[in-house]
Motif scaffolding. Structure first.
Motif, PDB file in Angstrom:
ATOM      1  N   ILE A 147      -0.704  -5.628   0.006  1.00 55.01           N
ATOM      2  CA  ILE A 147      -0.670  -4.927   1.298  1.00 55.01           C
ATOM      3  C   ILE A 147      -1.962  -5.170   2.069  1.00 55.01           C
ATOM      4  O   ILE A 147      -1.939  -5.520   3.250  1.00 55.01           O
ATOM      5  N   THR A 148      -3.088  -5.011   1.412  1.00 56.50           N
ATOM      6  CA  THR A 148      -4.366  -5.162   2.123  1.00 56.50           C
ATOM      7  C   THR A 148      -4.579  -6.607   2.582  1.00 56.50           C
ATOM      8  O   THR A 148      -5.248  -6.842   3.582  1.00 56.50           O
ATOM      9  N   ALA A 149      -4.005  -7.560   1.850  1.00 55.71           N
ATOM     10  CA  ALA A 149      -4.162  -8.971   2.247  1.00 55.71           C
ATOM     11  C   ALA A 149      -3.503  -9.253   3.586  1.00 55.71           C
ATOM     12  O   ALA A 149      -3.862 -10.219   4.270  1.00 55.71           O
ATOM     13  N   LEU A 150      -2.538  -8.424   3.970  1.00 53.74           N
ATOM     14  CA  LEU A 150      -1.843  -8.627   5.248  1.00 53.74           C
ATOM     15  C   LEU A 150      -2.535  -7.933   6.418  1.00 53.74           C
ATOM     16  O   LEU A 150      -2.145  -8.121   7.577  1.00 53.74           O
ATOM     17  N   PRO A 206      13.849  15.400 -13.157  1.00 52.32           N
ATOM     18  CA  PRO A 206      14.441  14.863 -11.937  1.00 52.32           C
ATOM     19  C   PRO A 206      13.939  15.577 -10.685  1.00 52.32           C
ATOM     20  O   PRO A 206      13.956  15.006  -9.609  1.00 52.32           O
ATOM     21  N   GLU A 207      13.512  16.831 -10.834  1.00 51.70           N
ATOM     22  CA  GLU A 207      13.056  17.577  -9.655  1.00 51.70           C
ATOM     23  C   GLU A 207      11.648  17.168  -9.229  1.00 51.70           C
ATOM     24  O   GLU A 207      11.150  17.640  -8.228  1.00 51.70           O
ATOM     25  N   LEU A 208      10.995  16.341 -10.023  1.00 51.54           N
ATOM     26  CA  LEU A 208       9.630  15.950  -9.685  1.00 51.54           C
ATOM     27  C   LEU A 208       9.618  14.977  -8.510  1.00 51.54           C
ATOM     28  O   LEU A 208      10.410  14.042  -8.454  1.00 51.54           O
ATOM     29  N   ARG A 209       8.729  15.235  -7.563  1.00 49.42           N
ATOM     30  CA  ARG A 209       8.562  14.292  -6.469  1.00 49.42           C
ATOM     31  C   ARG A 209       7.087  13.908  -6.359  1.00 49.42           C
ATOM     32  O   ARG A 209       6.203  14.711  -6.671  1.00 49.42           O
ATOM     33  N   LEU A 210       6.876  12.697  -5.923  1.00 49.68           N
ATOM     34  CA  LEU A 210       5.521  12.189  -5.816  1.00 49.68           C
ATOM     35  C   LEU A 210       5.321  11.629  -4.418  1.00 49.68           C
ATOM     36  O   LEU A 210       6.175  10.892  -3.918  1.00 49.68           O
ATOM     37  N   ARG A 211       4.263  12.019  -3.774  1.00 49.83           N
ATOM     38  CA  ARG A 211       3.938  11.454  -2.469  1.00 49.83           C
ATOM     39  C   ARG A 211       2.587  10.770  -2.560  1.00 49.83           C
ATOM     40  O   ARG A 211       1.631  11.343  -3.074  1.00 49.83           O
ATOM     41  N   LEU A 212       2.552   9.562  -2.072  1.00 45.74           N
ATOM     42  CA  LEU A 212       1.343   8.764  -2.216  1.00 45.74           C
ATOM     43  C   LEU A 212       0.928   8.229  -0.849  1.00 45.74           C
ATOM     44  O   LEU A 212       1.743   7.649  -0.134  1.00 45.74           O
ATOM     45  N   ARG A 213      -0.315   8.480  -0.501  1.00 43.38           N
ATOM     46  CA  ARG A 213      -0.846   7.989   0.762  1.00 43.38           C
ATOM     47  C   ARG A 213      -1.972   7.011   0.501  1.00 43.38           C
ATOM     48  O   ARG A 213      -2.917   7.331  -0.217  1.00 43.38           O
ATOM     49  N   LEU A 214      -1.856   5.865   1.110  1.00 43.23           N
ATOM     50  CA  LEU A 214      -2.924   4.863   1.020  1.00 43.23           C
ATOM     51  C   LEU A 214      -3.712   4.890   2.324  1.00 43.23           C
ATOM     52  O   LEU A 214      -3.136   4.722   3.403  1.00 43.23           O
ATOM     53  N   TYR A 215      -5.008   5.106   2.211  1.00 37.66           N
ATOM     54  CA  TYR A 215      -5.891   4.988   3.367  1.00 37.66           C
ATOM     55  C   TYR A 215      -6.521   3.615   3.286  1.00 37.66           C
ATOM     56  O   TYR A 215      -7.389   3.362   2.459  1.00 37.66           O
ATOM     57  N   LEU A 216      -6.028   2.726   4.132  1.00 39.49           N
ATOM     58  CA  LEU A 216      -6.385   1.313   4.020  1.00 39.49           C
ATOM     59  C   LEU A 216      -7.666   0.992   4.781  1.00 39.49           C
ATOM     60  O   LEU A 216      -7.999   1.660   5.764  1.00 39.49           O
ATOM     61  N   PRO A 217      -8.367  -0.043   4.342  1.00 36.34           N
ATOM     62  CA  PRO A 217      -9.544  -0.493   5.085  1.00 36.34           C
ATOM     63  C   PRO A 217      -9.137  -0.800   6.524  1.00 36.34           C
ATOM     64  O   PRO A 217      -8.119  -1.438   6.759  1.00 36.34           O
ATOM     65  N   GLY A 218      -9.908  -0.339   7.470  1.00 36.46           N
ATOM     66  CA  GLY A 218      -9.556  -0.522   8.882  1.00 36.46           C
ATOM     67  C   GLY A 218      -8.990   0.751   9.477  1.00 36.46           C
ATOM     68  O   GLY A 218      -8.941   0.913  10.691  1.00 36.46           O
TER      69      GLY A 218
END
Lengths: 121, 121
Positions: free
Chosen positions: A113-116, B7-19
């Protein structure tokens, strides 16, 4: 490819657990702060969080688990002390390990992802 | 231990990208919706998102990457169509793979946390 992860990258992970508790970076940092400062108030303060808010999050976590994550002596002049129980330390350690596992197992995906990304000006 | 994940487990993932771009479940769902509906408006609508908001997120993503993630023909009676570019498909696929990698590599940690939860009444 873990070494290729850019240092500016940050990852935030929230677990929505069965029963309704959300476990994310805020609660993890609060647990860590309690372990380090021995105080719910002090842990909240260094996160810019009110005493009431910090207590509320602790109570929410304690109610969600079979054993409390934080043990505290409420009241007294200094507000009493607080520390993580074995369960609290375990939850914190496992949450941190989950982040580390994500960064390691997902390193190739993150790198792709970061490469893009557009290079910084 | 992946099979032990509730099955009730949920995961949310946020990427804070360079830039500065944040890539999380909302933008991923929007990309997926565009791929499936061929329309930014329709993709936003099924997420309860305004046309303006959906466009704004697409523009934010397109600006952050070297190549746009979404190609669109703006205007026309039907508002034109939209589709993911190869880069858009790649970012979406990699984001989903990152979640899968987290659930797999972190299965033991997640199971250890959920094992400490109070059983549901």
């Amino acid at each position: 490819m873990s070494d290729d992860l850019p240092p500016e990258l940050r990852l935030r992970l929230r677990l929505y657990l069965p029963g309704g508790l959300m476990l994310g970076p805020g609660k993890a940092d609060l647990l860590e702060g309690i372990a380090e400062t021995g105080s719910i108030a002090a842990a909240g303060r260094r996160m810019g969080m009110s005493y009431k808010r910090a207590w509320s999050l602790v109570e929410e976590m304690n109610a969600a688990f079979t054993a409390p994550l934080v043990a505290s002596a409420r009241g007294g002049a200094g507000g009493g002390g607080a520390h993580l129980t074995a369960e609290g330390q375990s939850v914190l350690t496992r949450y941190r390990a989950l982040i580390a596992a994500t960064l390691q197992a997902g390193a190739d995906d993150i790198a792709a992802i970061t490469a893009l990304l557009r290079p910084k000006a």
